[in-house]
Design a protein around this motif. Sequence first.
Motif, PDB file in Angstrom:
ATOM      1  N   LEU A 137      16.575   0.306   3.963  1.00 27.22           N
ATOM      2  CA  LEU A 137      16.632   0.028   5.394  1.00 27.22           C
ATOM      3  C   LEU A 137      16.982   1.332   6.099  1.00 27.22           C
ATOM      4  CD1 LEU A 137      16.453  -2.237   7.525  1.00 27.22           C
ATOM      5  CD2 LEU A 137      18.940  -2.461   7.362  1.00 27.22           C
ATOM      6  N   LYS A 138      16.151   1.699   7.080  1.00 32.08           N
ATOM      7  CA  LYS A 138      16.372   2.979   7.786  1.00 32.08           C
ATOM      8  C   LYS A 138      16.386   2.740   9.288  1.00 32.08           C
ATOM      9  CE  LYS A 138      13.642   5.688   4.421  1.00 32.08           C
ATOM     10  NZ  LYS A 138      12.520   6.629   4.278  1.00 32.08           N
ATOM     11  N   THR A 139      17.172   3.542  10.000  1.00 34.53           N
ATOM     12  CA  THR A 139      17.069   3.516  11.462  1.00 34.53           C
ATOM     13  C   THR A 139      15.715   4.160  11.807  1.00 34.53           C
ATOM     14  OG1 THR A 139      18.188   5.650  11.628  1.00 34.53           O
ATOM     15  CG2 THR A 139      19.560   3.698  11.848  1.00 34.53           C
ATOM     16  N   GLU A 173      11.687  -0.382   4.193  1.00 35.95           N
ATOM     17  CA  GLU A 173      10.609   0.200   3.380  1.00 35.95           C
ATOM     18  C   GLU A 173      10.763  -0.219   1.934  1.00 35.95           C
ATOM     19  OE1 GLU A 173      10.604   4.529   5.609  1.00 35.95           O
ATOM     20  OE2 GLU A 173      10.406   4.458   3.420  1.00 35.95           O
ATOM     21  N   ALA A 174       9.638  -0.572   1.306  1.00 34.96           N
ATOM     22  CA  ALA A 174       9.661  -0.818  -0.137  1.00 34.96           C
ATOM     23  C   ALA A 174      10.068   0.480  -0.826  1.00 34.96           C
ATOM     24  CB  ALA A 174       8.284  -1.251  -0.615  1.00 34.96           C
ATOM     25  N   PHE A 175      10.820   0.378  -1.899  1.00 32.32           N
ATOM     26  CA  PHE A 175      11.262   1.556  -2.636  1.00 32.32           C
ATOM     27  C   PHE A 175      10.083   2.098  -3.447  1.00 32.32           C
ATOM     28  CE2 PHE A 175      13.450   3.986  -5.858  1.00 32.32           C
ATOM     29  CZ  PHE A 175      14.437   4.595  -5.112  1.00 32.32           C
ATOM     30  N   VAL A 176       9.807   3.387  -3.300  1.00 30.74           N
ATOM     31  CA  VAL A 176       8.700   4.006  -4.039  1.00 30.74           C
ATOM     32  C   VAL A 176       9.256   4.619  -5.324  1.00 30.74           C
ATOM     33  CG1 VAL A 176       6.898   5.777  -3.980  1.00 30.74           C
ATOM     34  CG2 VAL A 176       7.518   4.562  -1.882  1.00 30.74           C
ATOM     35  N   ASP A 177       8.667   4.215  -6.431  1.00 34.27           N
ATOM     36  CA  ASP A 177       9.108   4.745  -7.714  1.00 34.27           C
ATOM     37  C   ASP A 177       8.337   6.044  -7.962  1.00 34.27           C
ATOM     38  OD1 ASP A 177      10.347   4.881 -10.088  1.00 34.27           O
ATOM     39  OD2 ASP A 177       9.025   3.446 -11.104  1.00 34.27           O
TER      40      ASP A 177
HETATM   41  P1  AMP Z   1      13.966  10.419   4.486  1.00 35.62           P
HETATM   42  O1  AMP Z   1      15.089  10.510   5.457  1.00 35.62           O
HETATM   43  O2  AMP Z   1      12.954   9.371   4.818  1.00 35.62           O
HETATM   44  O3  AMP Z   1      13.343  11.761   4.211  1.00 35.62           O
HETATM   45  O4  AMP Z   1      14.638   9.996   3.094  1.00 35.62           O
HETATM   46  C1  AMP Z   1      15.563  10.812   2.415  1.00 35.62           C
HETATM   47  C2  AMP Z   1      15.332  10.702   0.916  1.00 35.62           C
HETATM   48  O5  AMP Z   1      15.532   9.334   0.489  1.00 35.62           O
HETATM   49  C3  AMP Z   1      13.918  11.035   0.487  1.00 35.62           C
HETATM   50  O6  AMP Z   1      13.757  12.412   0.322  1.00 35.62           O
HETATM   51  C4  AMP Z   1      13.817  10.270  -0.819  1.00 35.62           C
HETATM   52  O7  AMP Z   1      14.494  10.956  -1.859  1.00 35.62           O
HETATM   53  C5  AMP Z   1      14.579   8.990  -0.524  1.00 35.62           C
HETATM   54  N1  AMP Z   1      13.665   7.946   0.013  1.00 35.62           N
HETATM   55  C6  AMP Z   1      13.347   7.740   1.308  1.00 35.62           C
HETATM   56  N2  AMP Z   1      12.476   6.720   1.447  1.00 35.62           N
HETATM   57  C7  AMP Z   1      12.215   6.256   0.219  1.00 35.62           C
HETATM   58  C8  AMP Z   1      11.397   5.210  -0.321  1.00 35.62           C
HETATM   59  N3  AMP Z   1      10.668   4.404   0.468  1.00 35.62           N
HETATM   60  N4  AMP Z   1      11.399   5.040  -1.661  1.00 35.62           N
HETATM   61  C9  AMP Z   1      12.129   5.818  -2.479  1.00 35.62           C
HETATM   62  N5  AMP Z   1      12.950   6.813  -2.044  1.00 35.62           N
HETATM   63  C10 AMP Z   1      12.988   7.046  -0.727  1.00 35.62           C
END
Ligand code: AMP
Length: 367
Positions: A137-139, A173-177
Amino acid sequence: MTVGIVGAGQLGRMVALAGYPLGQRFVFLDPAADACAGQIGPLINAPYDDEAALAELAQRTEVVTFEFENVPSHAVESLARQVLVYPLPDTLEIAQDRLHEKQLFGELGIATASYEAVDSLEELRTAADNLGYPALLKTRRLGYDGKGQSLLRGASDVEAVWNTLGGVPLILEAFVDFERELSLVAARSRDGTMACYPLSENEHRGGILRVSKSCHDVRFQAAGEAIAEAVMRRLDYVGVLAIEFFQSGEELIANEMAPRVHNSGHWTIEGAETSQFENHLRAILGLPLGSTAARGCAAMVNFVGRLPDIATVTALPHVHFHDYGKAPRAGRKVGHATIACTDPKHADEVLTRLVALSDACSRGELE
Ligand code: AMP
């Protein structure tokens, strides 16, 4: 010419350092009186949406750019009415919001993690049921360096995670493996010419970028460049843009984009024919772009929290030290070092040493 830069942190500082040899002058706008680019050029010290400060910036400069995308859109639009602004205000608007960014990627046929917009606990429950676990979950706005996001491991986490982040627009967001995190830094000039750097392979610690290596991977380079080209054309983009990807199997999955010079491109200062900072300036000034070719192997290590001893770092062969002139503070990027050379074995050995120094800094040890 005089270039205005909104934001006076290390990115603005490195843009200016690349621009002085080209004969350019700089004026920065930043709400922090001690912002580090203020050490190397004039600083207008005011909030980003201060109309008088924006008018002063426009009046003192011929073109304005950003080191920071989270500037209120009315401020960017106000600037654009008074002075040439690159990248265009619409681009910033999209890049400020993870949902709009993902919608743009989707429109262009670019793969992303599955996602749903979430504005209530009920919507979070439904989205989690649809996407499955784990999920992030992200803002939608104002997240950086892993801030503003929480992992949901199972249904029992939903309420707690909602209580931490709820109340602002969110995206699940679904977690990406993924196998690796890669990013592509690309430049596009006013006449539409594009140049892409070799992909960077990135490692994060605690959500903060720690290591970027130039990555000569023909498998993914063409795919990354095609994605960057589609995005930049669609946005009529001018300047440097970075797109972050997850590599999963044979696929590049776009995570987010930054409409500015990017931490994963810092190795280009010594490791490429023309740095991302110089090419950003060339693009917005309407000059021909410089070659983005790598000079051998290059890697960058961030120093977070505090800096190592400069003599220890500069004693390492083919290593370059960058001190941003910022006060030490836990979790703060205060500098980086680059190794650039033609011998991959030497580069790997030195990189290991730099990572150890960086780890010691983050733990607060004195080296
Ligand atoms: P972000 O702020 O979106 O760049 O996320 C920070 C870090 O969290 C990324 O560099 C990834 O290591 C991890 N991350 C973010 N979104 C995902 C996702 N949907 N699935 C897996 N890892 C994620």
